[in-house]
Structure formats: C-alpha cells, structure tokens
Motif scaffolding. Structure first.
Motif, PDB file in Angstrom:
ATOM      1  N   VAL A 143      -1.107   3.813  -7.251  1.00  0.00           N
ATOM      2  CA  VAL A 143      -1.680   3.656  -6.054  1.00  0.00           C
ATOM      3  C   VAL A 143      -3.275   3.360  -6.174  1.00  0.00           C
ATOM      4  O   VAL A 143      -3.779   2.393  -5.509  1.00  0.00           O
ATOM      5  CB  VAL A 143      -1.522   4.967  -5.184  1.00  0.00           C
ATOM      6  N   ARG A 144      -3.776   3.939  -6.946  1.00  0.00           N
ATOM      7  CA  ARG A 144      -5.192   3.499  -7.065  1.00  0.00           C
ATOM      8  C   ARG A 144      -5.411   2.100  -7.503  1.00  0.00           C
ATOM      9  O   ARG A 144      -6.559   1.519  -7.072  1.00  0.00           O
ATOM     10  CB  ARG A 144      -6.088   4.362  -8.071  1.00  0.00           C
ATOM     11  N   LEU A 145      -4.617   1.734  -8.637  1.00  0.00           N
ATOM     12  CA  LEU A 145      -4.680   0.252  -9.040  1.00  0.00           C
ATOM     13  C   LEU A 145      -4.447  -0.854  -7.973  1.00  0.00           C
ATOM     14  O   LEU A 145      -5.253  -1.786  -7.946  1.00  0.00           O
ATOM     15  CB  LEU A 145      -3.443   0.005 -10.221  1.00  0.00           C
ATOM     16  N   TRP A 146      -3.312  -0.561  -7.044  1.00  0.00           N
ATOM     17  CA  TRP A 146      -3.064  -1.499  -6.044  1.00  0.00           C
ATOM     18  C   TRP A 146      -4.137  -1.494  -5.030  1.00  0.00           C
ATOM     19  O   TRP A 146      -4.468  -2.407  -4.520  1.00  0.00           O
ATOM     20  CB  TRP A 146      -1.700  -1.156  -5.578  1.00  0.00           C
ATOM     21  N   LEU A 147      -4.896  -0.307  -4.754  1.00  0.00           N
ATOM     22  CA  LEU A 147      -6.046  -0.290  -4.012  1.00  0.00           C
ATOM     23  C   LEU A 147      -7.157  -1.096  -4.232  1.00  0.00           C
ATOM     24  O   LEU A 147      -7.809  -1.773  -3.474  1.00  0.00           O
ATOM     25  CB  LEU A 147      -6.404   1.206  -3.734  1.00  0.00           C
ATOM     26  N   ALA A 148      -7.194  -0.972  -5.524  1.00  0.00           N
ATOM     27  CA  ALA A 148      -8.523  -1.625  -6.175  1.00  0.00           C
ATOM     28  C   ALA A 148      -8.399  -3.016  -6.279  1.00  0.00           C
ATOM     29  O   ALA A 148      -9.039  -4.122  -5.891  1.00  0.00           O
ATOM     30  CB  ALA A 148      -8.700  -1.318  -7.692  1.00  0.00           C
ATOM     31  N   LEU A 149      -7.056  -3.361  -6.462  1.00  0.00           N
ATOM     32  CA  LEU A 149      -6.547  -4.945  -6.733  1.00  0.00           C
ATOM     33  C   LEU A 149      -6.580  -5.653  -5.052  1.00  0.00           C
ATOM     34  O   LEU A 149      -6.810  -6.741  -5.007  1.00  0.00           O
ATOM     35  CB  LEU A 149      -5.421  -5.112  -7.342  1.00  0.00           C
ATOM     36  N   GLU A 160      -8.567   7.673   9.898  1.00  0.00           N
ATOM     37  CA  GLU A 160      -8.246   6.733  10.794  1.00  0.00           C
ATOM     38  C   GLU A 160      -8.530   5.248  10.397  1.00  0.00           C
ATOM     39  O   GLU A 160      -7.674   4.205  10.494  1.00  0.00           O
ATOM     40  CB  GLU A 160      -8.941   7.075  12.220  1.00  0.00           C
ATOM     41  N   GLY A 161      -9.688   5.029   9.813  1.00  0.00           N
ATOM     42  CA  GLY A 161      -9.993   3.840   9.276  1.00  0.00           C
ATOM     43  C   GLY A 161      -8.989   3.404   8.280  1.00  0.00           C
ATOM     44  O   GLY A 161      -8.600   2.127   8.053  1.00  0.00           O
ATOM     45  N   PHE A 162      -8.696   4.412   7.309  1.00  0.00           N
ATOM     46  CA  PHE A 162      -7.653   4.046   6.314  1.00  0.00           C
ATOM     47  C   PHE A 162      -6.436   3.606   7.024  1.00  0.00           C
ATOM     48  O   PHE A 162      -5.794   2.494   6.430  1.00  0.00           O
ATOM     49  CB  PHE A 162      -7.329   5.147   5.384  1.00  0.00           C
ATOM     50  N   LEU A 163      -5.860   4.499   7.800  1.00  0.00           N
ATOM     51  CA  LEU A 163      -4.614   4.049   8.481  1.00  0.00           C
ATOM     52  C   LEU A 163      -4.782   2.554   9.104  1.00  0.00           C
ATOM     53  O   LEU A 163      -3.736   1.873   9.067  1.00  0.00           O
ATOM     54  CB  LEU A 163      -4.283   4.916   9.432  1.00  0.00           C
ATOM     55  N   GLN A 164      -5.944   2.297   9.833  1.00  0.00           N
ATOM     56  CA  GLN A 164      -6.025   1.180  10.418  1.00  0.00           C
ATOM     57  C   GLN A 164      -5.963  -0.144   9.454  1.00  0.00           C
ATOM     58  O   GLN A 164      -5.455  -1.085   9.803  1.00  0.00           O
ATOM     59  CB  GLN A 164      -7.371   1.039  11.110  1.00  0.00           C
ATOM     60  N   ILE A 165      -6.636  -0.128   8.369  1.00  0.00           N
ATOM     61  CA  ILE A 165      -6.570  -1.236   7.440  1.00  0.00           C
ATOM     62  C   ILE A 165      -5.120  -1.208   6.758  1.00  0.00           C
ATOM     63  O   ILE A 165      -4.678  -2.328   6.485  1.00  0.00           O
ATOM     64  CB  ILE A 165      -7.384  -0.596   6.208  1.00  0.00           C
ATOM     65  N   VAL A 166      -4.353  -0.270   6.404  1.00  0.00           N
ATOM     66  CA  VAL A 166      -3.159  -0.274   5.650  1.00  0.00           C
ATOM     67  C   VAL A 166      -2.084  -0.519   6.641  1.00  0.00           C
ATOM     68  O   VAL A 166      -1.363  -1.519   6.186  1.00  0.00           O
ATOM     69  CB  VAL A 166      -2.911   1.343   5.102  1.00  0.00           C
ATOM     70  N   PHE A 167      -2.157  -0.232   8.001  1.00  0.00           N
ATOM     71  CA  PHE A 167      -0.896  -0.630   8.852  1.00  0.00           C
ATOM     72  C   PHE A 167      -1.321  -1.969   9.609  1.00  0.00           C
ATOM     73  O   PHE A 167      -0.117  -2.301  10.168  1.00  0.00           O
ATOM     74  CB  PHE A 167      -0.586   0.621   9.532  1.00  0.00           C
ATOM     75  N   PHE A 168      -2.337  -2.319   9.961  1.00  0.00           N
ATOM     76  CA  PHE A 168      -2.847  -3.248  10.909  1.00  0.00           C
ATOM     77  C   PHE A 168      -3.420  -4.548  10.158  1.00  0.00           C
ATOM     78  O   PHE A 168      -4.038  -5.317  10.929  1.00  0.00           O
ATOM     79  CB  PHE A 168      -3.577  -2.682  12.108  1.00  0.00           C
ATOM     80  N   THR A 169      -3.436  -4.516   8.733  1.00  0.00           N
ATOM     81  CA  THR A 169      -4.124  -5.874   8.277  1.00  0.00           C
ATOM     82  C   THR A 169      -3.095  -6.355   7.163  1.00  0.00           C
ATOM     83  O   THR A 169      -2.495  -5.727   6.746  1.00  0.00           O
ATOM     84  CB  THR A 169      -5.419  -5.510   7.572  1.00  0.00           C
ATOM     85  N   PRO A 170      -3.360  -7.532   7.053  1.00  0.00           N
ATOM     86  CA  PRO A 170      -2.317  -8.350   6.032  1.00  0.00           C
ATOM     87  C   PRO A 170      -2.311  -7.842   4.486  1.00  0.00           C
ATOM     88  O   PRO A 170      -1.398  -7.602   3.937  1.00  0.00           O
ATOM     89  CB  PRO A 170      -2.679  -9.793   6.282  1.00  0.00           C
ATOM     90  N   PRO A 171      -3.644  -7.475   4.160  1.00  0.00           N
ATOM     91  CA  PRO A 171      -3.688  -6.900   2.868  1.00  0.00           C
ATOM     92  C   PRO A 171      -3.161  -5.464   2.811  1.00  0.00           C
ATOM     93  O   PRO A 171      -2.516  -5.003   1.680  1.00  0.00           O
ATOM     94  CB  PRO A 171      -5.319  -6.788   2.557  1.00  0.00           C
ATOM     95  N   GLY A 172      -3.231  -4.707   3.864  1.00  0.00           N
ATOM     96  CA  GLY A 172      -2.654  -3.272   4.095  1.00  0.00           C
ATOM     97  C   GLY A 172      -1.142  -3.594   4.047  1.00  0.00           C
ATOM     98  O   GLY A 172      -0.554  -2.826   3.189  1.00  0.00           O
ATOM     99  N   TRP A 173      -0.685  -4.638   4.649  1.00  0.00           N
ATOM    100  CA  TRP A 173       0.871  -4.771   4.503  1.00  0.00           C
ATOM    101  C   TRP A 173       1.481  -5.134   2.932  1.00  0.00           C
ATOM    102  O   TRP A 173       2.623  -4.402   2.563  1.00  0.00           O
ATOM    103  CB  TRP A 173       1.282  -5.892   5.286  1.00  0.00           C
TER     104      TRP A 173
END
Length: 270
Positions: A143-149, A160-173
C-alpha cells in the motif's frame, strides 16, 4: 514403570506417518452450510466466551486505528482496516479449541482454553503466526509503495482529504484498482495456506509446512467451493468492521467455529 493414562481433556496429538499427508475429502456447498450451522451452534453454546475472542479482536483493530491516527498516519487507516482480517485465522485459535472440545463432549472453562492456546508457542502454530503476520506486513508495505508511486504529489492533511483524493480523482481510482488486485491476490494466498492449516495444527502433531500443503491441496481439489467460502468470509468480515469493528464480536467467533467444522469435513481424521 507404569504408563500414565491419557488426559481426555487435552488435545490428542497423533503424529502422522513420515512423508504421508492426511487424505483429502471432497468439500461441497452442503458441507459449508452444515459447518456454518455447527459454527452457530458452538457460538450459542458458549456465547460469552466466544464473544470475548471477538471483542478482543475488535478492540485490537480499534487500537491500531487509534495509533495510526495519533501518529498522523491518516492514509494508513483504510489499508490497515481492510488488511486487518488477514490475521483473523490466528486470532481464532482459541475458538478452534472450543469447538474441538464441544464436538468431543469434553467440559472446559477459561483455564483449559487459555492453557492450550499458551502451549501453542511450543508447537508449530508460532510459525503459522509468522506466515500470517508476514503477509499482513507485505500488504501494508505494498500500500505504501502504490501510494508513493501513484499519489506521490498528493497531500493528506486529514482523513476526509485522503478519502476525497482516493475516491474522487483519477490517480485515486488507479490506486484503488491496483491495490484491490494486489490485496485480493495476497488474501487468496493467505486463505489457501491457512484455512485448513490453522485448525489442523491445533488438532494434531504435524509440522506447519505439511499443514500448509494439506490446506493448499484442499483448495486445489475444491476450488469453487473453497474460494466461494473465502468470499463469504471476506464480505462478512468487512461488513462487520463498518460499525466501529463491533460486528466482529459475533462474526469472528462464528467464522472461527465454522472453520473448525469445515476442517473436520475436509480432512480425514488422524
């Protein structure tokens, strides 16, 4: 010198013949249903004791989340919560012993169960715990690896900011897609090597490598049914974690007891 009689309250460890693994049975959906019925019966028979193991597991999960939040590792909370069920088979060791005694009609209390659990440090269960925790560590590291890459330019100031990035942005998807695939693979590997191995190590004297081989063979010979059972476990555990892990107080014990009865159906007795 006269030989001391066997104590019927203790597990009867029967060493298998060298280089001979237990015979594998065919596992059907009827076996899954029957094991679930027996697992519920065991839970009802000793609801307080069973629920204690589920409560301990749930509190440990909450402690992990609290520690990550306190350390500012907000981005690790969801991966830790999702990966936390990976260690459930090891946490269910006491439940296997409870089901063994209930099935054999052997009376027991807290002392007997906790003593058997403590004795596992002298046997092969410790190695299985190492395997389980190692895969959990790999899960967290990937998980840390994919977050960094993938999300390297993102900032996680709060949950809330983490959820916003992960669920509502193309890199998050992209992060979710890759993480889900890798996580599913790791979960499948861990399930395959532990689903039968864990209760088997509680039940008989066998090395952990042989126990894992038997577990792999059971899944290999019954792939649809066993992987279907893995899906049931995954969904049940994840849903149980939604209300602050509290659902695990019931779900973990029932699944633990059920796993014991499934093991007894999947492998010929020693």
């Amino acid at each position: 010198m006269a030989q001391e009689p066997e104590d019927p309250t203790q597990p009867r460890f029967v060493p298998p013949p060298r280089d001979v693994l237990p015979e594998i049975n065919t596992v059907t959906w009827a076996d899954i249903a029957a094991a679930l019925t027996e697992g519920f019966a065991d839970f009802r028979a000793r609801a307080f004791m069973s629920g204690f193991f589920g409560l301990f597991y749930a509190l440990f999960g909450l402690l992990i989340v609290w520690c990550l939040a306190s350390l500012g590792k907000i981005w690790m909370i969801i991966p830790a919560a999702v990966g936390f069920p990976l260690v459930a088979p090891f946490a269910a060791a006491g439940l296997y012993e409870m089901s063994r005694r209930l099935q054999a009609g052997i009376p027991f209390g807290w002392g007997e169960i906790l003593t058997v659990m403590a004795d596992q440090r002298k046997r092969e269960m410790g190695w299985m715990a190492f395997v389980t925790l190692f895969i959990f560590w790999v899960w967290m590291y990937q998980v840390r690896l994919w977050l960094a890459l993938i999300l390297k330019d993102s900032s996680f100031s709060d949950f809330e900011g983490f959820l916003q990035i992960v669920f509502f942005t193309p890199p998050g998807w992209t992060f979710l897609a890759i993480g889900t695939c890798v996580g599913a693979f790791l979960s499948a590997v861990l399930f395959t090597v532990t689903v039968i191995a864990m209760p088997m190590l509680m039940d008989r004297e066998i090395d952990f490598i042989s126990a894992m081989l038997v577990s792999v063979q059971v899944v290999k010979e019954n792939p649809v049914v066993m992987l279907g059972w893995a899906a049931v476990i995954s969904v049940a555990m994840l849903i149980s974690m939604i209300p602050a892990f509290l659902g695990l107080i019931v779900t973990l014990p029932v699944l633990g007891h059920t796993t014991w009865h499934l093991y007894r159906r999947a492998v010929q007795p020693a």
